[in-house]
Design a protein around this motif. Sequence first.
Motif, PDB file in Angstrom:
ATOM      1  N   GLU A  66      43.411  41.412  33.668  1.00  0.00           N
ATOM      2  CA  GLU A  66      42.183  40.023  34.958  1.00  0.00           C
ATOM      3  C   GLU A  66      41.320  39.260  34.014  1.00  0.00           C
ATOM      4  OE1 GLU A  66      43.292  38.783  37.408  1.00  0.00           O
ATOM      5  OE2 GLU A  66      41.545  37.990  37.762  1.00  0.00           O
ATOM      6  N   TRP A  67      41.676  38.815  33.250  1.00  0.00           N
ATOM      7  CA  TRP A  67      40.899  37.411  32.183  1.00  0.00           C
ATOM      8  C   TRP A  67      39.237  38.092  32.038  1.00  0.00           C
ATOM      9  CZ3 TRP A  67      43.888  34.258  30.408  1.00  0.00           C
ATOM     10  CH2 TRP A  67      45.089  34.177  31.560  1.00  0.00           C
TER      11      TRP A  67
ATOM     12  N   GLN B 105      48.727  37.720  30.267  1.00  0.00           N
ATOM     13  CA  GLN B 105      47.750  38.929  31.138  1.00  0.00           C
ATOM     14  C   GLN B 105      48.772  39.740  31.053  1.00  0.00           C
ATOM     15  OE1 GLN B 105      47.722  36.011  34.875  1.00  0.00           O
ATOM     16  NE2 GLN B 105      45.674  37.542  35.060  1.00  0.00           N
TER      17      GLN B 105
ATOM     18  N   GLU C 143      51.133  32.405  44.367  1.00  0.00           N
ATOM     19  CA  GLU C 143      50.472  33.885  44.321  1.00  0.00           C
ATOM     20  C   GLU C 143      49.338  34.303  45.401  1.00  0.00           C
ATOM     21  OE1 GLU C 143      47.497  34.152  40.880  1.00  0.00           O
ATOM     22  OE2 GLU C 143      48.707  32.412  39.228  1.00  0.00           O
TER      23      GLU C 143
ATOM     24  N   HIS D 243      49.484  28.409  31.855  1.00  0.00           N
ATOM     25  CA  HIS D 243      48.607  29.173  33.212  1.00  0.00           C
ATOM     26  C   HIS D 243      47.770  29.616  31.686  1.00  0.00           C
ATOM     27  CE1 HIS D 243      48.496  32.196  36.408  1.00  0.00           C
ATOM     28  NE2 HIS D 243      47.454  32.911  35.759  1.00  0.00           N
TER      29      HIS D 243
ATOM     30  N   ASN E  24      48.498  26.362  35.662  1.00  0.00           N
ATOM     31  CA  ASN E  24      48.677  27.236  37.710  1.00  0.00           C
ATOM     32  C   ASN E  24      46.590  26.704  37.324  1.00  0.00           C
ATOM     33  OD1 ASN E  24      48.961  29.345  38.200  1.00  0.00           O
ATOM     34  ND2 ASN E  24      46.643  29.856  37.518  1.00  0.00           N
ATOM     35  N   GLU E  25      46.494  26.055  38.679  1.00  0.00           N
ATOM     36  CA  GLU E  25      44.925  25.920  39.308  1.00  0.00           C
ATOM     37  C   GLU E  25      43.906  25.643  38.179  1.00  0.00           C
ATOM     38  OE1 GLU E  25      43.934  30.302  39.889  1.00  0.00           O
ATOM     39  OE2 GLU E  25      44.924  30.653  41.137  1.00  0.00           O
TER      40      GLU E  25
HETATM   41  C1  FCB Z   1      44.648  33.522  40.303  1.00  0.00           C
HETATM   42  C2  FCB Z   1      45.255  33.510  39.026  1.00  0.00           C
HETATM   43  C3  FCB Z   1      45.908  34.557  38.169  1.00  0.00           C
HETATM   44  C4  FCB Z   1      45.062  36.023  38.753  1.00  0.00           C
HETATM   45  C5  FCB Z   1      44.931  35.453  40.023  1.00  0.00           C
HETATM   46  C6  FCB Z   1      43.914  37.025  40.729  1.00  0.00           C
HETATM   47  O1  FCB Z   1      43.252  32.721  40.356  1.00  0.00           O
HETATM   48  O2  FCB Z   1      45.969  32.539  38.502  1.00  0.00           O
HETATM   49  O3  FCB Z   1      46.291  34.444  37.024  1.00  0.00           O
HETATM   50  O4  FCB Z   1      44.124  36.293  37.784  1.00  0.00           O
HETATM   51  O5  FCB Z   1      43.922  35.206  40.209  1.00  0.00           O
END
Ligand code: FCB
Length: 466
Positions: free
Chosen positions: A426-427, A44, A372, A144, A188-189
């Motif tokens: 943002e992805w 990012q 986060e 990530h 991450n997630e």
């Molecule tokens: C989370 C992600 C991060 C970012 C935030 C807004 O899900 O881990 O990279 O995109 O959302």
Amino acid sequence: MRLTRRDFLATTAAAAMLPRMASAAKTPGFPQDFLWGASTSAYQIEGALETDGRGPSIWDTFAAQGRIQDGSTATQACDHYHRFREDVALMRAAHFNAYRFSVAWPRIVPTGSGAVNAKGLDFYDRLVDELLKAGIRPLACLYHWDMPQALQDQGGWQSRAMAGPFADYARAVTRRLGDRVKDWMMLNEPNVVAIFGHGLTEHAPGLGLGEMGVLRALHHQNLAQGAALRAIRAEHGDARLGTVTSVQPCRPETPSDSDRAAAIRWDAVWNRVAVDGLLRGAFPDVLADKMADIVQPGDLAAIKFPVDLLGINYYSPNTMRHAPGRMFEVGWGKAPTDRFTAMGWPVQPDGLYEVLMEFKNLYGNPATFVAENGAAYDDVVSANGQVHDSERVRYLADHIAELRRALADGANVRGYLAWSLLDNFEWAFGLSKRFGLVRVEYDSQKRIPKDSYRWFAEFVKQVRGL
Ligand code: FCB
């Protein structure tokens, strides 16, 4: 860069928040060694996608397929690869004592397996040294979301075979940085990866495989995580090991049995598969039948691990309703609030309290940190060149207040890292959604600290007694 108290007070909205937070800061509750800072991720912010031998990742492919909504790419992003010193200076000026970043797997193992790219490691070496010089504790996350494309071509997280390459990568990174970086987060997630990248099509690799695709991707990330945790522990006895998950309370929209059941199902998929696997070596009952088709003997033992520190990402709760025909038969109802961010996410700070207390009450109060928390808003640069993002200030203040409440009620929380230091890629939304404490003008790469940055800096200063 120096920020005076006068600068800070010049920002009206932030100043309005200060008295409340300042008095709150004097109340007991935040231990002296509490971690304060921000999080980012490699893809990012770094840019430099073809620099120093980096290989292609699934997000490069996804962008090349035209699947980023605003048509942007991360080719340059925040150019952090070249400007990291300036970015560390921003953190230092904000009195941060911690920073979570991610290491780009395709920089370290460009072809997914085999040769390690020393130049990729060199970048993180420089970054870590700069952080330590600034008195900032580096928390490094290994995955990530930027899987090397070469591994995706072999099945990616749909395949059990990722555990080996992921553990090898983890070994390579920690051998180089482990003398200075002590906090290692594996994933991450994994839930977001599995749901949006594998079940649905919104994130890379965008497979759209439905329920079983989600569960397979979750289970295989769990396995890879277990392998990496063991690989690192074998060589680094003093490392603090953990992972980062997105946790969202799942609340039924109505008290009907069907909405309640939908909330339980989504809670299982979103919150429990990753966490219960890791902490308990178990999966939620409600998914037992489906998991039985995926899980092999010995897997649960390979996934469970006594982690030292768990990162929790919190943005908002889910208001769930029964939705026949949809994945896991769940849909989203109307959240009971009028506050929404530019992502359309409801602002419900009490969800953070709920999540932190859940870790205390359901999982034996492990050490956690908020890895986060933050919000996108449609920021405007005023005529005076400043960004008066009062909504973001309010979002942060409200969530930190809930964090404090959880701490006071005994939750074992060790830190709070805002998402994010900088506006960034943002992805699937590309550069169009701004989450930063610091604005980035992408054409000039100019950094403009927002009111929220000044507010947070002042708050951290006070709370740390500086
Ligand atoms: C989370 C992600 C991060 C970012 C935030 C807004 O899900 O881990 O990279 O995109 O959302």
